[in-house]
Write an enzyme that holds these catalytic residues in place. Structure first.
Site, mmCIF file in Angstrom:
data_model
loop_
_atom_site.group_PDB
_atom_site.id
_atom_site.type_symbol
_atom_site.label_atom_id
_atom_site.label_comp_id
_atom_site.label_asym_id
_atom_site.label_seq_id
_atom_site.Cartn_x
_atom_site.Cartn_y
_atom_site.Cartn_z
ATOM 1 N N HIS A 1 0.830 -1.213 0.000
ATOM 2 C CA HIS A 1 0.000 0.000 0.000
ATOM 3 C C HIS A 1 0.865 1.264 0.000
ATOM 4 C CE1 HIS A 1 -3.920 -2.034 0.753
ATOM 5 N NE2 HIS A 1 -3.147 -2.931 1.347
ATOM 6 N N ASN B 1 -10.374 -2.706 2.553
ATOM 7 C CA ASN B 1 -10.089 -2.698 1.126
ATOM 8 C C ASN B 1 -11.380 -2.438 0.364
ATOM 9 O OD1 ASN B 1 -7.335 -3.213 1.202
ATOM 10 N ND2 ASN B 1 -7.555 -5.425 0.928
ATOM 11 N N HIS C 1 -3.486 1.223 12.025
ATOM 12 C CA HIS C 1 -3.218 -0.013 12.770
ATOM 13 C C HIS C 1 -4.551 -0.640 13.184
ATOM 14 C CE1 HIS C 1 -1.902 -2.825 15.651
ATOM 15 N NE2 HIS C 1 -1.823 -2.054 16.701
#
Ligand code: HDE
Length: 714
Positions: free
Chosen positions: A78, A151, A342
């Site tokens: 990413h 995603n 995170h």
């Protein structure tokens, strides 16, 4: 520079907090980092005009030394991404399911930062690679930060985090020559996925047009894993998160994607930036699929398996709030590049499930941030700070900016009255992990409930429209043609044979190979390492087709908002003819972009001029959603313009709406579609209410019938 003051406590919103770190150099003198004014920023200090240079030149040394350290490691995956600030507004009190404060009241607003990304390419790679897109949201809630890192595809390639480095090594450029950039169409990726049948479902999604979005603003987002919502009584529900874009879900075709990568490799980044800059704020609704813990085992698939989705027919998506992206970052590096996401960053009311992929992510993200951002204090960076206050006994470390007052940095203490004290002492609410009963042996193994790898890949394929199916066939054919080793091509056909016969036949035909009747022995060999009796009998699925999985049949809210229509002109064009469509487009929120054979002044047939920003030199059909040729006395100039015809030919090929205003139709003679009849999106010799017809056709996004009728390659 306003860096003083109580940063953590002063911020009502993230914007206010960030503004305390902003520096605006307008009307300010140039200084060193120590604030010493500089009067010559061109010449280093020398003995005499012709040198040598002096090492005492602290101004030169500082400038170069800082420059030498400007780069930090890019994200290992990413790496290519772009971000924006926004706000989340809660639709209703969700406390029945979660005590998270940002979900506690109708109308409650929470600032957020979002970063979109591709997965495989390096930081400078093209936006239009065929790939999954990252969809990371950092909610700055009043009870701490919550990161929802998903995603644009609801499932993942692998089931256990142990396989992640292998997956990424396989998809990234090959190590011996670092080719290809940002592309899965190479041997190592297909070698890996051909040996990992669990990847089959996600591979179907990536090979669909979801892998090449029209805009980041027109993508769904998914949390992928099952998470848990926890209410104030400690009761848990399983949850899957969804983001539903209000502009609908749209893609480009593969042929366009490849060309866009050449014309503007920043296409998505630019599109998002421009939309926000012009006040067209993109919006998504946050949806949840909620499953009671009592129903954990009632499905034909395992809720903990990240290669499975919950069909919306089984558990509907409840929309619980809206996200609006309303502000571009001031500085790409300080905000987007340094944003640290995170999945282990949750707030009270949200907890993890035991999905083994999610469990692995809980380690990896904080670990990578400590490396990438240079230490444990990266949460102090302005973009990463929560908007509520931080008090604890953590101290020191590289680049510490907090000035913690007092003598104590330990707990318990009496010197500081036991402060900071543990929450709940005075009735404060705190994060508490869900009290889940867990009992088992310590083993390295995978559940048999994870062993069905194809049922949902078939569900996905069966849910697509004929055009979408054809695009998937084309994508597999393209990617596998790029694979050099025939045994890998054959092995992947073995995987496809488990998903759909027609799909396999079509792809095999395009590769000049026979259709296999079963999985390749090597695939079975590797699958048996997780499931010794593989293949196991697949359970009967509850749903054979799901409307939500198709972009075409699921485009509920047709809108032309923010679509870009290319008006192809030259000097002598009629202003009235331009205005006839422009007004109608602008009513619907779309944009009329005038493209002429040169930038600068455009002369109208009626007299008068307009300043034009775009020319055939810099623009291409693939950068626009539709084409319009207004009437006027410009036809002879257009007839000489090769790029003008390329615009038309490509727009037709990519199934876009094309409109020839009255008198311009003879230009069709020079196109490759000159012998074609007008269709729903090919509007010729228009008059009367043509603008409304145009808008109606544009709402459909593409005239796919043109493709099925003519078999135009995607
Ligand atoms: Fe990631 N992933 N991931 N991932 N991921 C990273 O974190 C990782 C996975 C996703 O905009 C890294 O900060 C492991 C699933 C996004 O900054 C890294 C596993 C999903 C982003 C990492 C996964 C994602 C990342 C690289 C398997 C969809 C970009 C740099 C267990 C739900 C975040 C970084 C941003 C980034 C590890 C699987 C999405 C290395 C080990 C599943 C959107 O930590």
């Amino acid at each position: 520079m306003k860096t003083k003051g109580k940063l953590a406590t002063a911020a009502d919103t993230k914007k206010e907090q960030l503004s305390q770190f902003e520096v605006n150099a307008t009307d300010r003198v140039l200084t060193t980092n120590d604030g010493v004014a500089i009067n010559d920023n061109n010449n280093s200090l020398k003995i005499g005009e012709r040198g040598p240079s002096l090492t005492e030149d602290f101004i030169f040394r500082e400038k170069l030394a800082h420059f030498d350290r400007e780069r930090i490691p890019e994200r290992v995956v990413h790496a290519r991404g772009t971000g924006a600030h926004g706000v989340f507004e809660c639709y209703e009190d969700l406390s029945e399911y979660s005590c998270a404060s940002f979900l506690s009241a109708k109308g409650k607003k929470t600032p957020l930062f979002l970063r979109f990304s591709t997965v495989a390419g390096f930081r400078g790679s093209t936006d239009l690679a065929r790939d999954a897109r990252g969809f990371s949201v950092k909610f700055y809630t009043d009870e701490g930060n919550f990161d929802l890192i998903g995603n644009n595809i609801p499932v993942f390639f692998i089931q256990d985090a142990m396989n992640f480095p292998d997956l990424i090594h396989a998809v990234k450029p090959e190590p011996h020559n670092e080719i290809p950039q940002a592309a899965s169409a190479h041997d190592t990726f297909w070698d890996f996925v051909s040996l990992m049948p669990e990847a089959a479902h996600m591979v179907m999604w990536v090979m669909s047009d979801r892998g090449i979005p029209r805009s980041l603003r027109m993508m769904e987002g998914f949390g992928v894993h099952t998470f848990k919502l926890i209410n104030k009584d400690g009761v848990a529900h399983f949850v899957k998160f969804h983001w539903k874009p209000l502009l609908g879900v749209h893609s480009v075709t593969w042929n366009e994607a490849q060309k866009i990568s050449g014309y503007n490799s920043d296409f998505h980044r630019q599109d998002l930036y421009d939309a926000i800059d012009s006040g067209n704020f993109p919006e998504w609704e946050l949806g949840v699929q909620i499953v009671s813990t009592a129903d954990e085992h009632k499905f034909s698939f395992d809720l903990l398996d990240p290669t499975k989705l919950i069909p919306e027919e089984l558990v509907p998506v409840k929309r619980i709030g809206k996200m609006t992206l309303n502000r571009n970052p001031e500085n790409f590096f300080a905000e987007t590049e340094q944003a640290a996401f995170h999945p282990g960053r949750v707030v009270r009311g949200i907890d993890f499930s035991n999905d083994p992929l999610l469990q692995g992510r809980l380690f990896s993200y904080s670990d990578t941030q400590i490396y990438r951002l240079g230490g444990a204090n990266h949460q102090e960076l302005p973009i990463n700070r929560p908007v509520n206050s931080v008090y604890n006994n953590q101290r020191d470390g590289a680049m510490r900016t907090t000035i913690s007052k007092g003598e104590t940095a330990y707990f318990p203490n009496s010197i500081n009255n036991g402060c900071p004290y543990q929450a709940m002492l005075k009735g404060e609410k705190a994060f508490t992990s869900h009290e889940e009963q867990v009992d088992g042996k310590k083993i390295r193994a995978r559940s048999n409930s994870f062993a069905d790898h194809f049922t949902q890949a078939t569900l996905f394929f069966n849910s697509q429209s004929p055009v979408e199916k054809q695009h998937i066939i084309n994508a597999f054919s393209f990617e596998l043609s790029k694979v050099n080793r025939v045994d890998i091509r054959k092995r992947y056909l073995g995987i496809l044979s488990q998903i759909d016969t027609n799909l396999t036949e079509q792809v095999a035909g395009n590769l000049g190979l026979d259709v296999p009747s079963k999985l390749d022995d090597l695939t079975v060999h590797f699958a048996q390492q997780n499931h010794p009796n593989y293949p196991l009998k697949a359970p009967k699925p509850e749903v054979l087709k799901s409307v939500a999985l198709s972009m075409e049949t699921n485009s509920d809210k047709a809108t032309i908002a923010t679509r870009k229509v290319a008006f192809l002109v030259a000097d002598g064009v009629s202003k009235a003819s331009i205005d006839a469509l422009k007004k109608e487009l602008e009513k619907g929120g779309a944009q009329a972009c005038i493209i002429s054979n040169k930038v600068g002044e455009l002369l109208f047939m009626e007299g008068g001029t307009e300043n034009v920003q775009h020319s055939y030199l810099t623009e291409a059909s693939v950068l626009y959603d539709a084409i319009y040729i207004p009437s006027g006395k410009h036809l002879e100039v257009l007839a000489e313009e090769a790029d003008f015809f390329q615009f038309l030919n490509e727009a037709y090929r990519h199934c876009k709406v094309i409109c020839f205003a009255k008198g311009t139709e003879k230009l069709i003679e020079h196109t490759y579609f000159s012998n074609k009849k007008a269709d729903a999106g090919l509007l010729i010799n228009t008059s009367g209410d043509f603008a409304k017809t145009f808008v109606q056709a544009l709402k459909a996004h593409r005239i796919w019938d043109r493709e099925t009728a003519r078999k135009v390659p995607s």
